[in-house]
Design a protein around this motif. Structure first.
Motif, PDB file in Angstrom:
ATOM      1  N   THR A   1      69.973  40.974 -25.964  1.00 17.09           N
ATOM      2  CA  THR A   1      70.586  42.226 -26.418  1.00 17.09           C
ATOM      3  C   THR A   1      71.554  42.676 -25.336  1.00 17.09           C
ATOM      4  N   GLY A   2      72.428  43.593 -25.723  1.00 17.77           N
ATOM      5  CA  GLY A   2      73.346  44.147 -24.737  1.00 17.77           C
ATOM      6  C   GLY A   2      74.772  43.678 -24.949  1.00 17.77           C
ATOM      7  N   LEU A   3      75.622  44.007 -23.983  1.00 21.53           N
ATOM      8  CA  LEU A   3      77.058  43.785 -24.073  1.00 21.53           C
ATOM      9  C   LEU A   3      77.460  42.477 -23.400  1.00 21.53           C
ATOM     10  N   VAL A   4      78.344  41.726 -24.060  1.00 21.20           N
ATOM     11  CA  VAL A   4      78.977  40.546 -23.468  1.00 21.20           C
ATOM     12  C   VAL A   4      80.481  40.733 -23.601  1.00 21.20           C
ATOM     13  N   ARG A   5      81.192  40.646 -22.472  1.00 22.11           N
ATOM     14  CA  ARG A   5      82.638  40.858 -22.453  1.00 22.11           C
ATOM     15  C   ARG A   5      83.352  39.517 -22.381  1.00 22.11           C
TER      16      ARG A   5
ATOM     17  N   ALA B   1      84.525  32.135 -34.986  1.00 21.96           N
ATOM     18  CA  ALA B   1      83.499  31.764 -34.003  1.00 21.96           C
ATOM     19  C   ALA B   1      82.729  33.000 -33.539  1.00 21.96           C
ATOM     20  N   LEU B   2      83.423  34.122 -33.372  1.00 21.37           N
ATOM     21  CA  LEU B   2      82.733  35.358 -32.988  1.00 21.37           C
ATOM     22  C   LEU B   2      81.847  35.869 -34.117  1.00 21.37           C
ATOM     23  N   ALA B   3      82.260  35.637 -35.354  1.00 22.50           N
ATOM     24  CA  ALA B   3      81.402  36.001 -36.487  1.00 22.50           C
ATOM     25  C   ALA B   3      80.115  35.178 -36.460  1.00 22.50           C
ATOM     26  N   ALA B   4      80.212  33.922 -36.036  1.00 20.28           N
ATOM     27  CA  ALA B   4      79.017  33.089 -35.910  1.00 20.28           C
ATOM     28  C   ALA B   4      78.093  33.613 -34.823  1.00 20.28           C
ATOM     29  N   VAL B   5      78.681  34.140 -33.731  1.00 24.21           N
ATOM     30  CA  VAL B   5      77.865  34.750 -32.668  1.00 24.21           C
ATOM     31  C   VAL B   5      77.110  35.951 -33.231  1.00 24.21           C
TER      32      VAL B   5
ATOM     33  N   PRO C   1      72.443  39.281 -33.649  1.00 25.71           N
ATOM     34  CA  PRO C   1      72.916  40.623 -34.021  1.00 25.71           C
ATOM     35  C   PRO C   1      72.649  41.678 -32.962  1.00 25.71           C
ATOM     36  N   GLY C   2      71.781  41.389 -31.998  1.00 24.74           N
ATOM     37  CA  GLY C   2      71.507  42.364 -30.943  1.00 24.74           C
ATOM     38  C   GLY C   2      72.539  42.360 -29.831  1.00 24.74           C
ATOM     39  N   ILE C   3      73.460  41.408 -29.850  1.00 26.26           N
ATOM     40  CA  ILE C   3      74.485  41.305 -28.805  1.00 26.26           C
ATOM     41  C   ILE C   3      75.761  41.989 -29.281  1.00 26.26           C
ATOM     42  N   ARG C   4      76.290  42.870 -28.457  1.00 20.74           N
ATOM     43  CA  ARG C   4      77.567  43.520 -28.731  1.00 20.74           C
ATOM     44  C   ARG C   4      78.674  42.788 -27.976  1.00 20.74           C
ATOM     45  N   LEU C   5      79.804  42.596 -28.635  1.00 22.55           N
ATOM     46  CA  LEU C   5      80.925  41.876 -28.046  1.00 22.55           C
ATOM     47  C   LEU C   5      82.067  42.828 -27.722  1.00 22.55           C
ATOM     48  N   GLU C   6      82.655  42.636 -26.559  1.00 24.25           N
ATOM     49  CA  GLU C   6      83.863  43.368 -26.162  1.00 24.25           C
ATOM     50  C   GLU C   6      84.920  42.326 -25.820  1.00 24.25           C
TER      51      GLU C   6
ATOM     52  N   LEU D   1      76.001  34.284 -13.517  1.00 26.93           N
ATOM     53  CA  LEU D   1      75.723  34.826 -14.837  1.00 26.93           C
ATOM     54  C   LEU D   1      75.174  33.795 -15.814  1.00 26.93           C
ATOM     55  N   ARG D   2      75.102  32.540 -15.409  1.00 28.52           N
ATOM     56  CA  ARG D   2      74.682  31.513 -16.363  1.00 28.52           C
ATOM     57  C   ARG D   2      73.220  31.677 -16.777  1.00 28.52           C
ATOM     58  N   ARG D   3      72.438  32.383 -15.955  1.00 28.57           N
ATOM     59  CA  ARG D   3      71.028  32.583 -16.291  1.00 28.57           C
ATOM     60  C   ARG D   3      70.793  33.818 -17.149  1.00 28.57           C
ATOM     61  N   VAL D   4      71.864  34.585 -17.426  1.00 28.72           N
ATOM     62  CA  VAL D   4      71.721  35.760 -18.285  1.00 28.72           C
ATOM     63  C   VAL D   4      71.601  35.276 -19.729  1.00 28.72           C
ATOM     64  N   ALA D   5      70.497  35.607 -20.367  1.00 32.93           N
ATOM     65  CA  ALA D   5      70.190  35.033 -21.679  1.00 32.93           C
ATOM     66  C   ALA D   5      71.265  35.333 -22.712  1.00 32.93           C
ATOM     67  N   ARG D   6      71.748  36.572 -22.752  1.00 35.52           N
ATOM     68  CA  ARG D   6      72.720  36.919 -23.791  1.00 35.52           C
ATOM     69  C   ARG D   6      74.042  36.186 -23.585  1.00 35.52           C
ATOM     70  N   ILE D   7      74.435  35.971 -22.338  1.00 37.85           N
ATOM     71  CA  ILE D   7      75.685  35.256 -22.064  1.00 37.85           C
ATOM     72  C   ILE D   7      75.530  33.781 -22.409  1.00 37.85           C
ATOM     73  N   ASP D   8      74.407  33.189 -22.033  1.00 32.29           N
ATOM     74  CA  ASP D   8      74.157  31.793 -22.372  1.00 32.29           C
ATOM     75  C   ASP D   8      74.116  31.601 -23.884  1.00 32.29           C
ATOM     76  N   ALA D   9      73.547  32.582 -24.593  1.00 35.25           N
ATOM     77  CA  ALA D   9      73.467  32.481 -26.052  1.00 35.25           C
ATOM     78  C   ALA D   9      74.853  32.522 -26.690  1.00 35.25           C
TER      79      ALA D   9
END
Length: 350
Positions: A144-148, A163-167, A172-177, A321-329
């Protein structure tokens, strides 16, 4: 992103418009550097009034931003303030120190020897602060949270939205900027978490994956081509060019090398703008195939071949940042979506 997929990159600079080295003529001599450090120390640590001359971090951030950007306007954009604010704060800070930190040249702001020594010290401090933030962020394992994401308007006008729609569908818990400024965000300063951009030389200090080759081709409107004689040589076409802000791109270099004597009828600072100009019939444009092929108003110029100019799409992040779950996802979904699209359409090489 799997361990084997990650690659360390070892070439400086995404884009020569940002974080560029100063002209060699402006570099201080070794003897000047030592003197500059002594002057900087004496200017910032006077024996009787340290607090008066020390300044606060906001002023130091302005000094660092001007040095990195090379101009007041670019520094102001990176800080999110007005350029007059940067001018006023910088001038006031120099007056407080009693030293000149920058030479004001027609080409921009270039640090003096004292300014260069000061900026070197500030860069170390600034890097340490952002290292602490990155390592703290690396402990976050929540989806969850923000990924820029830093990318280009070219990619956002073509292959990236799906591709962002696939993310979104997968997480759905990840917000994209998304930022589409045509300059690479500095990942080490946390201006973005991920960068997706075409480049032939990814910067050192980042990890990531080369996705697909960025293939280019010559495009024009059918109406424009109908007015040209059959088999018109390339140099006799009306060409659309890239302005100085994109002169270091692969397409701009190709135009200089293969059509050195051709004067463009129009120039633009964006491939999306070039697409629109070509669609209106102004002339021929070199475009990435993922942008040009998707335009119903354009066709490839007859007799021209695909151009593999050595650039590729890279998906990059900082090692911390590679170990941040939301970024890796997000990275995992983007890699799968973009490589699948390229393979299924046959528009780019992996």
């Amino acid at each position: 992103m799997g361990r084997n997929a990650r690659q360390r990159t070892g070439v400086r600079g995404f884009d020569h418009r940002c974080d560029r080295p100063w002209p060699r003529a402006s570099w201080p001599r070794p003897s000047d550097v030592g003197c500059a450090h002594r002057c900087w120390e004496s200017a910032t640590l006077p024996s009787s009034s340290a607090e008066k001359h020390r300044g606060d971090w906001d002023d130091l951030r302005i000094v660092l931003a001007v040095a990195r950007a090379g101009s007041l306007a670019a520094a102001a954009r990176s800080l999110g303030v007005n350029h007059t604010t940067v001018l006023r704060r910088l001038s006031a800070y120099e007056n407080r120190l009693g030293v000149r930190l920058f030479d004001r040249l027609p080409s921009g702001y270039v640090p003096t020897a004292i300014g260069d020594a000061m900026v070197s010290d500030l860069a170390v401090i600034d890097g340490a602060i952002h290292d602490v933030v990155r390592r703290a962020a690396g402990q976050d394992r929540q989806l969850t949270g923000l990924v820029r994401l830093s990318t280009t308007d070219t990619l956002m006008a073509s292959i990236l939205p799906s591709a962002l729609a696939a993310v979104r569908a997968a997480h759905p818990g990840i917000r994209l900027e998304v930022s589409t400024a045509n300059a690479f965000a500095i990942l080490t300063r946390r201006e973005a978490d991920i960068a997706l951009r075409p480049t032939s030389s990814p910067p050192e200090g980042l990890i990531g994956r080369r996705l697909i080759s960025a293939i280019y081709a010559a495009y024009a409107a059918p109406a424009y081509l109908a007015d040209q004689p059959a088999n018109t040589p390339l140099h006799l076409h009306r060409w659309l060019g890239l302005d100085v802000s994109l002169r270091e791109t692969s397409a701009a270099r190709w135009l200089r090398e293969h059509l050195p004597n051709v004067e463009p009828v129009a120039q633009a600072d964006s491939f999306v703008t070039l697409r629109e100009l070509a669609s209106a019939g102004l002339g021929v444009a070199i475009l990435p195939t993922y942008l040009g092929d998707a335009s119903v108003a354009l066709v490839r110029v007859p007799g021209t071949a695909d151009l593999d100019l050595g650039a590729a799409l890279w998906l990059l992040t900082h090692e911390d940042l590679r170990r941040v779950a939301r970024i890796d996802a997000v990275v995992t979904v983007l890699v799968a979506a973009l490589t699948h699209r390229a393979t299924s359409r046959g528009t780019a090489k992996t």
